[in-house]
Scaffold this active site. Structure first.
Site, short mmCIF file in Angstrom:
data_model
loop_
_atom_site.label_atom_id
_atom_site.label_comp_id
_atom_site.label_asym_id
_atom_site.label_seq_id
_atom_site.Cartn_x
_atom_site.Cartn_y
_atom_site.Cartn_z
CB ALA A 63 -165.71 -29.32 48.55
CB ALA A 64 -166.90 -24.76 45.10
N GLY A 65 -163.93 -25.48 45.14
CA GLY A 65 -162.52 -25.89 44.60
C GLY A 65 -162.41 -27.23 44.10
CG ASP A 66 -161.11 -29.84 46.86
OD1 ASP A 66 -160.05 -29.46 46.59
OD2 ASP A 66 -161.49 -30.06 48.21
P1 ADP Z 1 -161.80 -22.28 46.34
O1 ADP Z 1 -162.90 -22.93 47.23
O2 ADP Z 1 -160.76 -23.36 45.95
O3 ADP Z 1 -161.11 -21.07 46.50
P2 ADP Z 1 -163.64 -21.00 44.48
O4 ADP Z 1 -164.04 -20.38 45.37
O5 ADP Z 1 -162.57 -20.16 43.41
O6 ADP Z 1 -162.29 -22.22 44.93
O7 ADP Z 1 -164.42 -21.92 43.55
C1 ADP Z 1 -164.12 -22.96 42.64
C2 ADP Z 1 -165.08 -22.51 41.31
O8 ADP Z 1 -166.59 -22.92 41.70
C3 ADP Z 1 -165.19 -21.59 40.98
O9 ADP Z 1 -164.17 -20.96 39.63
C4 ADP Z 1 -166.68 -21.31 40.11
O10 ADP Z 1 -166.61 -21.92 39.07
C5 ADP Z 1 -167.50 -22.17 41.06
N1 ADP Z 1 -168.10 -21.12 42.05
C6 ADP Z 1 -167.90 -20.96 43.45
N2 ADP Z 1 -168.58 -20.11 43.93
C7 ADP Z 1 -169.59 -19.87 43.04
C8 ADP Z 1 -171.04 -19.12 43.00
N3 ADP Z 1 -171.20 -18.75 44.17
N4 ADP Z 1 -171.79 -19.39 41.93
C9 ADP Z 1 -171.44 -19.81 40.76
N5 ADP Z 1 -169.89 -20.76 40.79
C10 ADP Z 1 -169.35 -20.70 41.82
#
Ligand code: ADP
Length: 304
Positions: A245-248
């Site tokens: 859910a980081a993307g969400d």
């Molecule tokens: P999705 O889950 O949709 O593929 P991402 O993995 O690209 O999305 O993560 C979304 C955002 O979360 C990234 O652009 C970044 O800003 C943040 N993020 C994700 N993983 C990390 C991490 N390990 N450290 C710092 N920020 C992170």
């Protein structure tokens, strides 16, 4: 106000010693039940950051539908436009997680698949008023198109899961928010084709049909391409334990900052802070931070 048009799923999660192969039964651990769906997660992400949020979606008349609506209401999300569909189950995701944290997921969209242009018409007052309308692609394309047409403010599109073919995106996307593999797929490339930042920037510039493109890059941050100019949004330094859910979270937080009138680059930095913070805690919705938590994080946070 922010309108989120999209999916609501009940996630059913079972820990398994190993994933079953076809024809096999595996005994797993205790079932856990969480509210999810990209639409629901993004709505909760924005609501936790203090914005008023209205959800447009569909659930069944089953118990899962009640659980999903009650959970949104408890977060302060307006659910007047979450409709109930008789005879169709609510959306569910069946998730098996092995000891290496690898998961397999089966999504049954159920009522999400019945969201229609007429449902969006019925929510037209909300869509006209919303400063930002957020769309993802777990509901029918026609519903997204109608919502994009009725939106009075900015349209933020998270093209997940990615669609290919004739109409891969809603008719309007002022800001397109793909991750690296979704961007590749939109251009007909293999998921791992965009290895370095120059490739990502070139690919984002070549996408037509969107205003600005903001590509999330996991632990590498994000890349904003606006008016042909690429700007790296560096990642915040955190000890990530679970990126679910980081993307969400990024999407919901970006919608909040844009609704506050922030320019895209600043909005993207705030979204990156909220998303980084969400990776430091396990789970999807439980990991989504509040405004106070993001503000406290920004006082001490360091970028990589
Ligand atoms: P999705 O889950 O949709 O593929 P991402 O993995 O690209 O999305 O993560 C979304 C955002 O979360 C990234 O652009 C970044 O800003 C943040 N993020 C994700 N993983 C990390 C991490 N390990 N450290 C710092 N920020 C992170």
């Amino acid at each position: 106000m922010i309108a989120v048009v999209g999916s609501l799923n009940l996630d059913l999660v079972v820990p398994v010693p190993r994933h079953p192969v076809p024809g096999q039964t595996v005994l797993g651990g205790d079932l856990a039940q969480h509210c999810g769906g990209k639409g629901g997660n993004q709505a909760v992400a924005a609501a936790r950051l203090g914005r008023s949020v209205a959800m447009v979606g569909r659930v069944g008349t089953d118990e899962a539908g009640t659980v999903l609506i009650d959970a949104l209401t408890a977060e302060g999300v307006d659910t007047a436009h979450v409709l109930r569909t008789p005879d169709v189950p609510s959306g569910r995701a069946l998730i098996a997680v092995d000891p290496a944290a690898e998961n397999t997921i089966i999504v049954s969209p159920g009522a999400n698949g019945r969201l229609s242009p007429a449902d969006c018409e019925a929510a037209k007052d909300v869509l006209a008023r919303a400063r930002v309308t957020v769309l993802q692609q777990e509901v029918p394309h026609e519903a997204n198109d109608a919502a994009a047409r009725l939106a009075g403010g900015l349209v933020l599109v998270n093209p997940a899961p990615v669609r290919t073919g004739e109409n891969p995106l809603p008719s309007r996307a002022d800001v397109l928010l793909p991750n690296r593999s979704e961007l590749a797929a939109l251009l007909g490339l293999a998921p791992d084709a965009l290895t370095d930042l120059d490739d990502v920037a070139r690919a984002a510039r070549s996408l037509t049909g969107a205003g600005a493109v903001l590509v999330t890059l996991g632990g590498d941050g994000a890349l904003l391409v606006e008016g042909g100019v690429g700007t790296l949004i560096p990642p915040f330094r955190v000890d990530a334990v679970d990126t679910t859910a980081a993307g969400d979270c990024f999407c919901g937080a970006l919608a909040c900052a844009l609704a506050d009138g922030e320019p895209l680059e600043k909005a993207a930095r705030l979204a990156a802070a909220a998303a980084a913070l969400s990776t430091t805690r396990p789970g999807a919705q439980p990991s989504l931070p509040t405004r106070d938590e993001v503000e406290a994080f920004l006082l001490t946070a360091r970028i990589r």
